[in-house]
Design a protein around this motif. Structure first.
Motif, mmCIF file in Angstrom:
data_model
loop_
_atom_site.group_PDB
_atom_site.id
_atom_site.type_symbol
_atom_site.label_atom_id
_atom_site.label_comp_id
_atom_site.label_asym_id
_atom_site.label_seq_id
_atom_site.Cartn_x
_atom_site.Cartn_y
_atom_site.Cartn_z
ATOM 1 N N THR A 192 0.817 -1.228 0.000
ATOM 2 C CA THR A 192 0.000 0.000 0.000
ATOM 3 C C THR A 192 0.847 1.272 0.000
ATOM 4 N N VAL A 193 2.149 1.138 0.174
ATOM 5 C CA VAL A 193 3.029 2.317 0.217
ATOM 6 C C VAL A 193 3.217 2.866 -1.199
ATOM 7 N N LYS A 194 2.962 4.149 -1.356
ATOM 8 C CA LYS A 194 3.114 4.797 -2.653
ATOM 9 C C LYS A 194 4.416 5.592 -2.705
ATOM 10 N N PRO A 195 5.017 5.731 -3.888
ATOM 11 C CA PRO A 195 6.256 6.521 -3.990
ATOM 12 C C PRO A 195 5.968 7.995 -3.721
ATOM 13 N N CYS A 196 6.950 8.670 -3.132
ATOM 14 C CA CYS A 196 6.758 10.098 -2.853
ATOM 15 C C CYS A 196 6.724 10.881 -4.163
ATOM 16 N N ASN A 197 6.207 12.087 -4.094
ATOM 17 C CA ASN A 197 5.979 12.892 -5.295
ATOM 18 C C ASN A 197 7.266 13.164 -6.065
ATOM 19 N N ASN A 198 8.314 13.585 -5.383
ATOM 20 C CA ASN A 198 9.574 13.925 -6.057
ATOM 21 C C ASN A 198 10.194 12.705 -6.733
ATOM 22 N N TYR A 199 10.115 11.555 -6.051
ATOM 23 C CA TYR A 199 10.648 10.312 -6.625
ATOM 24 C C TYR A 199 9.900 9.978 -7.921
ATOM 25 N N CYS A 200 8.589 10.057 -7.874
ATOM 26 C CA CYS A 200 7.766 9.768 -9.052
ATOM 27 C C CYS A 200 8.085 10.730 -10.191
ATOM 28 N N LEU A 201 8.218 12.019 -9.877
ATOM 29 C CA LEU A 201 8.517 13.023 -10.898
ATOM 30 C C LEU A 201 9.864 12.749 -11.563
ATOM 31 N N ASN A 202 10.855 12.382 -10.765
ATOM 32 C CA ASN A 202 12.187 12.108 -11.319
ATOM 33 C C ASN A 202 12.164 10.926 -12.279
ATOM 34 N N VAL A 203 11.423 9.875 -11.907
ATOM 35 C CA VAL A 203 11.316 8.709 -12.778
ATOM 36 C C VAL A 203 10.605 9.073 -14.070
ATOM 37 N N MET A 204 9.511 9.853 -13.957
ATOM 38 C CA MET A 204 8.755 10.244 -15.138
ATOM 39 C C MET A 204 9.581 11.149 -16.052
ATOM 40 N N LYS A 205 10.360 12.039 -15.462
ATOM 41 C CA LYS A 205 11.213 12.921 -16.271
ATOM 42 C C LYS A 205 12.230 12.109 -17.065
ATOM 43 N N GLY A 206 12.774 11.060 -16.428
ATOM 44 C CA GLY A 206 13.733 10.218 -17.136
ATOM 45 C C GLY A 206 13.081 9.418 -18.256
ATOM 46 N N CYS A 207 11.871 8.914 -17.998
ATOM 47 C CA CYS A 207 11.179 8.095 -18.998
ATOM 48 C C CYS A 207 10.584 8.937 -20.125
ATOM 49 N N LEU A 208 10.267 10.199 -19.833
ATOM 50 C CA LEU A 208 9.621 11.074 -20.827
ATOM 51 C C LEU A 208 10.532 12.237 -21.218
ATOM 52 N N ALA A 209 11.847 11.960 -21.249
ATOM 53 C CA ALA A 209 12.804 13.035 -21.551
ATOM 54 C C ALA A 209 12.573 13.632 -22.929
ATOM 55 N N ASN A 210 12.313 12.791 -23.931
ATOM 56 C CA ASN A 210 12.095 13.299 -25.290
ATOM 57 C C ASN A 210 10.834 14.158 -25.364
ATOM 58 N N GLN A 211 9.774 13.701 -24.701
ATOM 59 C CA GLN A 211 8.537 14.473 -24.700
ATOM 60 C C GLN A 211 8.711 15.791 -23.949
ATOM 61 N N ALA A 212 9.514 15.767 -22.886
ATOM 62 C CA ALA A 212 9.729 16.975 -22.088
ATOM 63 C C ALA A 212 10.413 18.072 -22.898
ATOM 64 N N ASP A 213 11.225 17.675 -23.877
ATOM 65 C CA ASP A 213 11.904 18.667 -24.724
ATOM 66 C C ASP A 213 10.909 19.514 -25.516
ATOM 67 N N LEU A 214 9.703 18.995 -25.704
ATOM 68 C CA LEU A 214 8.679 19.727 -26.469
ATOM 69 C C LEU A 214 7.898 20.715 -25.619
ATOM 70 N N ASP A 215 8.115 20.707 -24.318
ATOM 71 C CA ASP A 215 7.255 21.449 -23.393
ATOM 72 C C ASP A 215 7.128 22.933 -23.752
ATOM 73 N N THR A 216 8.259 23.611 -23.958
ATOM 74 C CA THR A 216 8.228 25.048 -24.233
ATOM 75 C C THR A 216 7.515 25.348 -25.549
ATOM 76 N N GLU A 217 7.904 24.613 -26.601
ATOM 77 C CA GLU A 217 7.289 24.844 -27.909
ATOM 78 C C GLU A 217 5.802 24.493 -27.901
ATOM 79 N N TRP A 218 5.466 23.429 -27.188
ATOM 80 C CA TRP A 218 4.058 23.007 -27.116
ATOM 81 C C TRP A 218 3.207 24.072 -26.429
#
Length: 234
Positions: A192-218
Motif C-alpha cells: 500500500t506504500v506509494k512513492p513520494c511525489n519527487n521520486y515519481c517526478l524524477n522517474v517520469m522525467k527520465g522516462c519522458l525526456a524526449n517528450q519533455a523537450d517539447l514542453d516550451t514549444e508546445w
C-alpha cells in the motif's frame, strides 16, 4: 519474477501515457471537425445565397455566366483545404473575368477579340468599373481565409504531434526505474506504500525526456491556438 514485474511496469506505463494523452488527442480531433464543418457551411451558404440573389435579380443573364462565380468559390475552397492558390492573384483574375463578361453583355452589338478583352481587363485598376469593392473584398477575404486555413492546419498539426508523443518506447533504464518505484514496496511486504511525489517526478522525467523537450514549444503552440479561438469568437 523480476522480468514479469518489468513487463508489467512497462505495460502500465504505456497505458497510462495513452490514457493521459487521450483527452488532448480527442480534443484536437473534435475541434478540427467542428471548425471545418462550421467554415465549410459558411462557404456553402455564401455561395448558395449569392447564387439565389443573382438568379432573382438578373435571371438568365446571370445563369449564362454563373461559372465565373462558381470558379471563384471552387478556388476559395481549394485554398482553404491547403491547395496551391494565390488568393490575391485568384481574386484579380475573378474581377478581370467578370469585367470581360460584363463588357460583352453591355455591348452586344460588337464582337470583341480575346486580345481586346484582355487589354480591357489590364486596365481594371485604372478604370475601376466596380469602384472600391474589389479592394475591400480582397482585404476581407484574404484576412478571413488566411486565418481559417492557418487555424485548421494548426489543429491538424497538434493532433499529429499528440498522436506521436503518446507512443512511448521505454528504455531498459526507464523500465527498471519504473519497476523499482512501483513494485519494490511489494517485496518488502508494503504493497500500500506509494512513492513520494519527487521520486515519481524524477522517474517520469527520465522516462519522458524526449517528450519533455517539447514542453516550451508546445505551450507556445497552445497559446497561439487559444488566441486564435478567442479572436474567432470575438
Amino acid at each position: 519474477m523480476e522480468d514479469k514485474l518489468s513487463q508489467q511496469s512497462k505495460l502500465e506505463f504505456e497505458n497510462l501515457v495513452e490514457e493521459t494523452s487521450h483527452f488532448v488527442r480527442t480534443t484536437f480531433v473534435s475541434r478540427h471537425k467542428k471548425f471545418d464543418e462550421f467554415f465549410r457551411e459558411l462557404l456553402e451558404n455564401a455561395e448558395r445565397s449569392l447564387n439565389d440573389m443573382f438568379v432573382r435579380t438578373y435571371g438568365m443573364l446571370y445563369m449564362q455566366n454563373s461559372e465565373v462565380f462558381q470558379d471563384l468559390f471552387t478556388e476559395l475552397k481549394r485554398y482553404y483545404t491547403g491547395g496551391n492558390v494565390n488568393l490575391e492573384e485568384m481574386l484579380n483574375d475573378f474581377w478581370a473575368r467578370l469585367l470581360e463578361r460584363m463588357f460583352q453583355l453591355i455591348n452586344p452589338q460588337y464582337h470583341f477579340t480575346e486580345d481586346y478583352l484582355e487589354c480591357v481587363s489590364k486596365y481594371t485598376d485604372q478604370l475601376k468599373p466596380f469602384g472600391d469593392v474589389p479592394r475591400k473584398l480582397k482585404v476581407q477575404v484574404t484576412r478571413a481565409f488566411i486565418a481559417a486555413r492557418t487555424f485548421v492546419q494548426g489543429l491538424t498539426v497538434g493532433r499529429e504531434v499528440a498522436n506521436r508523443v503518446s507512443k512511448v518506447s521505454p528504455t531498459p533504464g526507464c523500465i527498471r526505474a519504473l519497476m523499482k518505484m512501483l513494485y519494490c514496496p511489494y517485496c518488502r511486504g508494503l504493497p500500500t506504500v506509494k512513492p513520494c511525489n519527487n521520486y515519481c517526478l524524477n522517474v517520469m522525467k527520465g522516462c519522458l525526456a524526449n517528450q519533455a523537450d517539447l514542453d516550451t514549444e508546445w505551450n507556445l503552440f497552445i497559446g497561439k491556438k487559444s488566441l486564435n479561438i478567442s479572436g474567432r469568437k470575438c
